[in-house]
Design a protein around this motif. Sequence first.
Motif, PDB file in Angstrom:
ATOM      1  N   ILE A   1       0.852  -1.138  -0.097  1.00 45.13           N
ATOM      2  CA  ILE A   1       0.128   0.008   0.064  1.00 45.13           C
ATOM      3  C   ILE A   1       0.753   1.370  -0.193  1.00 45.13           C
ATOM      4  O   ILE A   1       0.525   2.198  -0.440  1.00 45.13           O
TER       5      ILE A   1
ATOM      6  N   ASP B   1      -3.983  -9.983  -1.968  1.00 42.73           N
ATOM      7  CA  ASP B   1      -4.509 -11.186  -1.456  1.00 42.73           C
ATOM      8  C   ASP B   1      -5.150 -10.477  -0.178  1.00 42.73           C
ATOM      9  O   ASP B   1      -5.667 -11.173   0.842  1.00 42.73           O
TER      10      ASP B   1
ATOM     11  N   GLN C   1      -5.740  -3.730   0.068  1.00 40.58           N
ATOM     12  CA  GLN C   1      -4.734  -3.429  -0.960  1.00 40.58           C
ATOM     13  C   GLN C   1      -5.480  -2.891  -2.145  1.00 40.58           C
ATOM     14  O   GLN C   1      -5.224  -1.958  -2.850  1.00 40.58           O
TER      15      GLN C   1
ATOM     16  N   PRO D   1       7.484  -2.155   5.362  1.00 39.44           N
ATOM     17  CA  PRO D   1       5.970  -2.009   5.226  1.00 39.44           C
ATOM     18  C   PRO D   1       5.232  -3.285   5.298  1.00 39.44           C
ATOM     19  O   PRO D   1       5.907  -4.494   4.969  1.00 39.44           O
TER      20      PRO D   1
ATOM     21  N   VAL E   1       2.780  -5.732   4.357  1.00 39.70           N
ATOM     22  CA  VAL E   1       1.970  -5.963   2.904  1.00 39.70           C
ATOM     23  C   VAL E   1       0.552  -6.649   3.179  1.00 39.70           C
ATOM     24  O   VAL E   1      -0.378  -6.284   2.549  1.00 39.70           O
ATOM     25  N   SER E   2       0.538  -7.662   3.907  1.00 37.90           N
ATOM     26  CA  SER E   2      -0.682  -8.320   4.331  1.00 37.90           C
ATOM     27  C   SER E   2      -0.704  -9.057   5.598  1.00 37.90           C
ATOM     28  O   SER E   2       0.514  -9.206   6.269  1.00 37.90           O
TER      29      SER E   2
ATOM     30  N   TYR F   1      -2.462 -12.380   7.774  1.00 41.40           N
ATOM     31  CA  TYR F   1      -3.095 -13.559   7.861  1.00 41.40           C
ATOM     32  C   TYR F   1      -3.359 -14.105   9.323  1.00 41.40           C
ATOM     33  O   TYR F   1      -2.790 -14.694   9.843  1.00 41.40           O
TER      34      TYR F   1
ATOM     35  N   LEU G   1       2.644 -10.832   6.350  1.00 36.81           N
ATOM     36  CA  LEU G   1       3.974 -10.476   5.056  1.00 36.81           C
ATOM     37  C   LEU G   1       4.358  -9.151   5.240  1.00 36.81           C
ATOM     38  O   LEU G   1       3.515  -8.071   5.128  1.00 36.81           O
TER      39      LEU G   1
ATOM     40  N   ARG H   1      -1.981  -3.678  10.308  1.00 40.61           N
ATOM     41  CA  ARG H   1      -2.967  -3.847   9.085  1.00 40.61           C
ATOM     42  C   ARG H   1      -1.868  -3.606   7.823  1.00 40.61           C
ATOM     43  O   ARG H   1      -1.002  -2.903   7.815  1.00 40.61           O
ATOM     44  N   PRO H   2      -2.266  -3.894   6.620  1.00 39.39           N
ATOM     45  CA  PRO H   2      -1.527  -3.549   5.402  1.00 39.39           C
ATOM     46  C   PRO H   2      -1.220  -1.962   5.396  1.00 39.39           C
ATOM     47  O   PRO H   2      -2.270  -1.268   5.665  1.00 39.39           O
ATOM     48  N   GLY H   3      -0.061  -1.677   5.297  1.00 41.20           N
ATOM     49  CA  GLY H   3       0.214  -0.234   4.810  1.00 41.20           C
ATOM     50  C   GLY H   3       0.939   0.249   6.396  1.00 41.20           C
ATOM     51  O   GLY H   3       1.479   1.452   6.361  1.00 41.20           O
TER      52      GLY H   3
ATOM     53  N   LEU I   1       3.794   0.063   9.226  1.00 33.70           N
ATOM     54  CA  LEU I   1       5.344  -0.127   9.413  1.00 33.70           C
ATOM     55  C   LEU I   1       5.846  -0.838  10.535  1.00 33.70           C
ATOM     56  O   LEU I   1       5.239  -0.755  11.470  1.00 33.70           O
TER      57      LEU I   1
END
Lengths: 377, 377
Positions: free
Chosen positions: A105, A125, A129, B274, B276-277, B279, B286, B349-351, B353
């Motif tokens: 992101i 995924d 995103q 960062p 990214v994802s 789970y 990730l 969360r994605p985004g 750091l």
Amino acid sequence: MEVCIPLIPGRGNKIINKADSMDIRKPTLFIDERIARDNIRIMAAKAARLRVQFRPHFKTHQSVEVGKWFLQAGVTAITVSSVTMARAFADAGWNDITIAFPLNIKETEEVCALAARIKLNVLFDSPEQAAALAKVLKQPAGFFIKVDTGYHRAGVLPGDRETMEAILSVAAAGPLEFRGFLTHAGQTYMAGSPEAVLQVSHKSRALLAGLKEAYSGRSPGLMTSVGDTPSCSMGEDFSGADEIRPGNFVYYDLMQLRLGSCRFGQIAAAVICPVVSVYPSRNQALIYGGAVHLSKESLMQPDGSKIFGLAVPITGDRWSFPEGEDYMVSLSQEHGLMRTVSGWAASLRPGDLVAVIPVHSCLAADLLKDTFTSLVQ
Amino acid sequence: MEVCIPLIPGRGNKIINKADSMDIRKPTLFIDERIARDNIRIMAAKAARLRVQFRPHFKTHQSVEVGKWFLQAGVTAITVSSVTMARAFADAGWNDITIAFPLNIKETEEVCALAARIKLNVLFDSPEQAAALAKVLKQPAGFFIKVDTGYHRAGVLPGDRETMEAILSVAAAGPLEFRGFLTHAGQTYMAGSPEAVLQVSHKSRALLAGLKEAYSGRSPGLMTSVGDTPSCSMGEDFSGADEIRPGNFVYYDLMQLRLGSCRFGQIAAAVICPVVSVYPSRNQALIYGGAVHLSKESLMQPDGSKIFGLAVPITGDRWSFPEGEDYMVSLSQEHGLMRTVSGWAASLRPGDLVAVIPVHSCLAADLLKDTFTSLVQ
């Protein structure tokens, strides 16, 4: 402050005819161009024969020069593993690129800039995103849903339709075109045998094919995209896949040799290292070549010890087949220790050169990209 | 075609006040300048207190900027692990350098050029190295005999007087000045406890001291030089040593933390990555941060699994203490998987750091030298 991948055409990419006439003083990456081009040709021909699209992964070589070898073999579409890599290859003229890494992101701005220049595919995924990109994207871009078909690294589980629906729903808010389902069956690298590799490959393709069928009613033209060098090297059946994205095969390495993906004669990358000292009493030699040249990737031997590469002789303008189990047994930052078990290795003196076949050519190539030299045959 | 180590003052060395106001989009090396300067100050003071010369190893940071922090702490003599590194620091004004790597015969020309510019010390563990340099050296240079005091990587065994005599004999043919005996007790890294580290350290110093005494009759003024961060961090007794050359201590890392060389608060290097994802179903996330950023150096957990780093929160302008065992459990080329066991990690969360404390800061710093940013406190 970006991570820079220098992909400057011409720099460090000198074509040399004779390794023994070269003045090698420090660890230097050598690529056998003939073998690499052969590897490309064979894989491209296999893709054509088995009627799948060929979108090779450029993360292994990260070289504009080597990229041209693919271009000359008819390749027009490529895969990369970062936005930085995508930009470098777009700058070099490649205009059909898939970034096979779920969207970061933090990099949507750069992704938008790329989408304005080239035919770009990204991966999702997670709905976040997709939402982040859909919000800012001005030019069309394609996207794949990344599916976890057993590697458990990234991806949506095949049965998680809820997440897939959420991704498709938020992606629809922007100029994003759904391309299909993509996976990387990296678990083939842990397979115990070629049979196991093929089973993993078969299963992951079947999972993707099932998803494609489930969604093709509302999205005609979807594709399934599969990865990895072991599957693509060993398999003769890609049913269920529309596209293959292997990367490592252009160079291969010790890891692939051990898995059964290639023969020794297909390995196209070696690191030429000076011998610094020899220790006959312990059958070892110290070379200038360490973790910052080869990487710390290792393979485990049956006795539980680790190896970090295989030293082989250099004869004339290239390296030879192994003389014996002259493995790299330990690495510090700049140095490495090799075993000197073969007659050749036992006769090494300070000032000689050896060629080290790396465990993982992608990482060695990344570390030594400033030294890259290819041998022309 | 040389391996280039970019040590360009100013490049990538921007001093930043607030991490959260920085636009971090890709894996970026952060150095906490206050902690690093403290580490330098403490080690320099210890060397002074225990009356040994301080010749820190610059292979850990390979940075002209960080070198200045040492200069400002009173350091005038340094250690490096390659000729390329020596040249880069000579270019930056350092004029008393030991290349702590047995001489690479292929680089005698560059060594001669260095000897003409600065006070240079090289290492020999073989008469061939000494002969090769003595033949071409025009300006004086010093040399140490590298002694193997148990690490069994490089060096002459302490009892191998024949090799030592041969080295001294051929070295006499050129303007080479015998400085003394040097060792790197790298086996401290495999020690099971601080007590074991100190025993290794004591033994290696005693071996060198014995050699110094044996040779001081004909070569007055000889020195003994010892290495490693674990010994130098944990020990309060350097008897038998005249000089210490630790390197990693300026940053420390997970490996040193585990050995007991430092507290967490002394670790000065982290890689900001960062997310990214995420789970949640498998308590993993990730991140954009993989082998080409952290290296493949790993530590083994009690259950036999490997870890490649430790993710910790970023608060304000720097990173915090760990919230839990949020280890990096696997690395591909560009990505990494972290466990999300702590409350903090589970809420990522994605985004977002994260800061990843590397297993081996020397290798991460080498990989990310183009992204280096230091935090000023």
